[in-house]
Design a protein around this motif. Sequence first.
Motif, PDB file in Angstrom:
ATOM      1  N   ALA A 142      28.777  11.519   9.930  1.00  0.00           N
ATOM      2  CA  ALA A 142      28.951  10.830  11.214  1.00  0.00           C
ATOM      3  C   ALA A 142      28.560   9.366  11.044  1.00  0.00           C
ATOM      4  N   PRO A 143      28.993   8.512  11.962  1.00  0.00           N
ATOM      5  CA  PRO A 143      28.652   7.091  11.854  1.00  0.00           C
ATOM      6  C   PRO A 143      27.154   6.815  11.712  1.00  0.00           C
ATOM      7  N   TRP A 144      26.288   7.568  12.414  1.00  0.00           N
ATOM      8  CA  TRP A 144      24.855   7.289  12.282  1.00  0.00           C
ATOM      9  C   TRP A 144      24.374   7.547  10.862  1.00  0.00           C
ATOM     10  N   GLU A 145      25.003   8.513  10.158  1.00  0.00           N
ATOM     11  CA  GLU A 145      24.625   8.794   8.772  1.00  0.00           C
ATOM     12  C   GLU A 145      24.979   7.618   7.864  1.00  0.00           C
ATOM     13  N   LEU A 146      26.086   6.961   8.180  1.00  0.00           N
ATOM     14  CA  LEU A 146      26.510   5.821   7.365  1.00  0.00           C
ATOM     15  C   LEU A 146      25.561   4.640   7.528  1.00  0.00           C
ATOM     16  N   HIS A 147      24.867   4.573   8.673  1.00  0.00           N
ATOM     17  CA  HIS A 147      23.895   3.508   8.912  1.00  0.00           C
ATOM     18  C   HIS A 147      22.517   3.863   8.374  1.00  0.00           C
ATOM     19  N   ARG A 148      22.267   5.132   8.096  1.00  0.00           N
ATOM     20  CA  ARG A 148      20.982   5.617   7.581  1.00  0.00           C
ATOM     21  C   ARG A 148      21.236   6.582   6.424  1.00  0.00           C
ATOM     22  N   PRO A 149      21.926   6.126   5.369  1.00  0.00           N
ATOM     23  CA  PRO A 149      22.337   7.070   4.329  1.00  0.00           C
ATOM     24  C   PRO A 149      21.182   7.714   3.564  1.00  0.00           C
ATOM     25  N   VAL A 150      20.083   7.009   3.352  1.00  0.00           N
ATOM     26  CA  VAL A 150      18.957   7.619   2.631  1.00  0.00           C
ATOM     27  C   VAL A 150      18.430   8.806   3.431  1.00  0.00           C
ATOM     28  N   ARG A 151      18.239   8.596   4.707  1.00  0.00           N
ATOM     29  CA  ARG A 151      17.740   9.672   5.578  1.00  0.00           C
ATOM     30  C   ARG A 151      18.726  10.835   5.626  1.00  0.00           C
ATOM     31  N   ALA A 152      20.012  10.548   5.770  1.00  0.00           N
ATOM     32  CA  ALA A 152      21.025  11.598   5.872  1.00  0.00           C
ATOM     33  C   ALA A 152      21.128  12.403   4.577  1.00  0.00           C
ATOM     34  N   VAL A 153      21.156  11.727   3.432  1.00  0.00           N
ATOM     35  CA  VAL A 153      21.259  12.419   2.147  1.00  0.00           C
ATOM     36  C   VAL A 153      20.001  13.257   1.903  1.00  0.00           C
ATOM     37  N   ALA A 154      18.834  12.705   2.203  1.00  0.00           N
ATOM     38  CA  ALA A 154      17.589  13.462   2.031  1.00  0.00           C
ATOM     39  C   ALA A 154      17.591  14.712   2.907  1.00  0.00           C
ATOM     40  N   LEU A 155      18.094  14.602   4.128  1.00  0.00           N
ATOM     41  CA  LEU A 155      18.148  15.756   5.022  1.00  0.00           C
ATOM     42  C   LEU A 155      19.074  16.833   4.466  1.00  0.00           C
ATOM     43  N   VAL A 156      20.226  16.445   3.965  1.00  0.00           N
ATOM     44  CA  VAL A 156      21.162  17.413   3.381  1.00  0.00           C
ATOM     45  C   VAL A 156      20.505  18.134   2.206  1.00  0.00           C
ATOM     46  N   LEU A 157      19.852  17.387   1.328  1.00  0.00           N
ATOM     47  CA  LEU A 157      19.218  17.997   0.154  1.00  0.00           C
ATOM     48  C   LEU A 157      18.078  18.929   0.559  1.00  0.00           C
ATOM     49  N   GLU A 158      17.227  18.473   1.475  1.00  0.00           N
ATOM     50  CA  GLU A 158      16.107  19.319   1.886  1.00  0.00           C
ATOM     51  C   GLU A 158      16.600  20.568   2.613  1.00  0.00           C
ATOM     52  N   ALA A 159      17.609  20.433   3.455  1.00  0.00           N
ATOM     53  CA  ALA A 159      18.140  21.578   4.189  1.00  0.00           C
ATOM     54  C   ALA A 159      18.774  22.606   3.261  1.00  0.00           C
ATOM     55  N   SER A 160      19.239  22.159   2.102  1.00  0.00           N
ATOM     56  CA  SER A 160      19.857  23.081   1.143  1.00  0.00           C
ATOM     57  C   SER A 160      18.825  23.916   0.392  1.00  0.00           C
ATOM     58  N   GLY A 161      17.556  23.553   0.533  1.00  0.00           N
ATOM     59  CA  GLY A 161      16.503  24.292  -0.162  1.00  0.00           C
ATOM     60  C   GLY A 161      16.079  23.671  -1.471  1.00  0.00           C
ATOM     61  N   LEU A 162      16.682  22.561  -1.861  1.00  0.00           N
ATOM     62  CA  LEU A 162      16.250  21.866  -3.079  1.00  0.00           C
ATOM     63  C   LEU A 162      14.879  21.247  -2.848  1.00  0.00           C
ATOM     64  N   SER A 163      14.090  21.157  -3.889  1.00  0.00           N
ATOM     65  CA  SER A 163      12.737  20.619  -3.780  1.00  0.00           C
ATOM     66  C   SER A 163      12.735  19.108  -3.940  1.00  0.00           C
ATOM     67  N   ALA A 164      11.930  18.462  -3.101  1.00  0.00           N
ATOM     68  CA  ALA A 164      11.730  17.020  -3.234  1.00  0.00           C
ATOM     69  C   ALA A 164      10.548  16.770  -4.151  1.00  0.00           C
ATOM     70  N   SER A 165      10.612  15.713  -4.907  1.00  0.00           N
ATOM     71  CA  SER A 165       9.458  15.277  -5.675  1.00  0.00           C
ATOM     72  C   SER A 165       8.425  14.758  -4.683  1.00  0.00           C
ATOM     73  N   ALA A 166       7.255  14.416  -5.151  1.00  0.00           N
ATOM     74  CA  ALA A 166       6.203  13.870  -4.277  1.00  0.00           C
ATOM     75  C   ALA A 166       5.280  13.008  -5.124  1.00  0.00           C
ATOM     76  N   VAL A 167       4.590  12.107  -4.444  1.00  0.00           N
ATOM     77  CA  VAL A 167       3.599  11.262  -5.110  1.00  0.00           C
ATOM     78  C   VAL A 167       2.297  11.327  -4.320  1.00  0.00           C
ATOM     79  N   ASP A 168       1.181  11.055  -5.013  1.00  0.00           N
ATOM     80  CA  ASP A 168      -0.106  11.025  -4.318  1.00  0.00           C
ATOM     81  C   ASP A 168      -0.380   9.603  -3.823  1.00  0.00           C
ATOM     82  N   ALA A 169      -1.538   9.384  -3.260  1.00  0.00           N
ATOM     83  CA  ALA A 169      -1.885   8.087  -2.670  1.00  0.00           C
ATOM     84  C   ALA A 169      -1.853   6.947  -3.684  1.00  0.00           C
ATOM     85  N   SER A 170      -2.056   7.263  -4.955  1.00  0.00           N
ATOM     86  CA  SER A 170      -2.045   6.214  -5.985  1.00  0.00           C
ATOM     87  C   SER A 170      -0.641   5.972  -6.538  1.00  0.00           C
TER      88      SER A 170
END
Length: 163
Positions: free
Chosen positions: A56-84
């Motif tokens: 949708a048009p809002w996804e094209l304006h926020r592609p990082v958020r949209a792509v991350a949502l698709v990946l997370e919703a699919s069950g793929l794991s996100a990497s993570a970092v600590d405070a440092s």
Amino acid sequence: MGAEEETGFEPATGEGPSPPCPAARRAAAVRTAFAGMVQIRRLANTGHPAPESVPAPWELHRPVRAVALVLEASGLSASAVDASGRRTATGYRVEAGATPGTVRVEWLGPPGSGAAHEEDGELARCAAVLRESGWTALLYRGPRRRRFLEVEPPAGARGPERR
């Protein structure tokens, strides 16, 4: 009230800490957000024969958020970092691409995690999920021979190119 209710839902990009809420609550929040995205596609893409199959048009304006949502919703794991900034989990990392409107997806993990050996297969899974959701995902080899995906909207979704 938890942190997520206070700040709103943010999909995991792999650049922050692991979500602090319990896994079941996080999964429910991801399902709700993804269902909302699909509903927005239905409403915004009425002229398309399969409105849920393209961003949708809002996804094209926020592609990082949209792509991350698709990946997370699919069950793929996100990497993570600590405070440092030290990587603490193996998974995808989503960030803005080199070209406006594009997204870069990498498979990263802590030193010694084997993420570099998993990246071909895991990035192929990421690409398949993104393509199924209407995005164009191209696999590239970057510095130090590490692979990454460049993700962009399908042809014609951005509208006419401005010169």
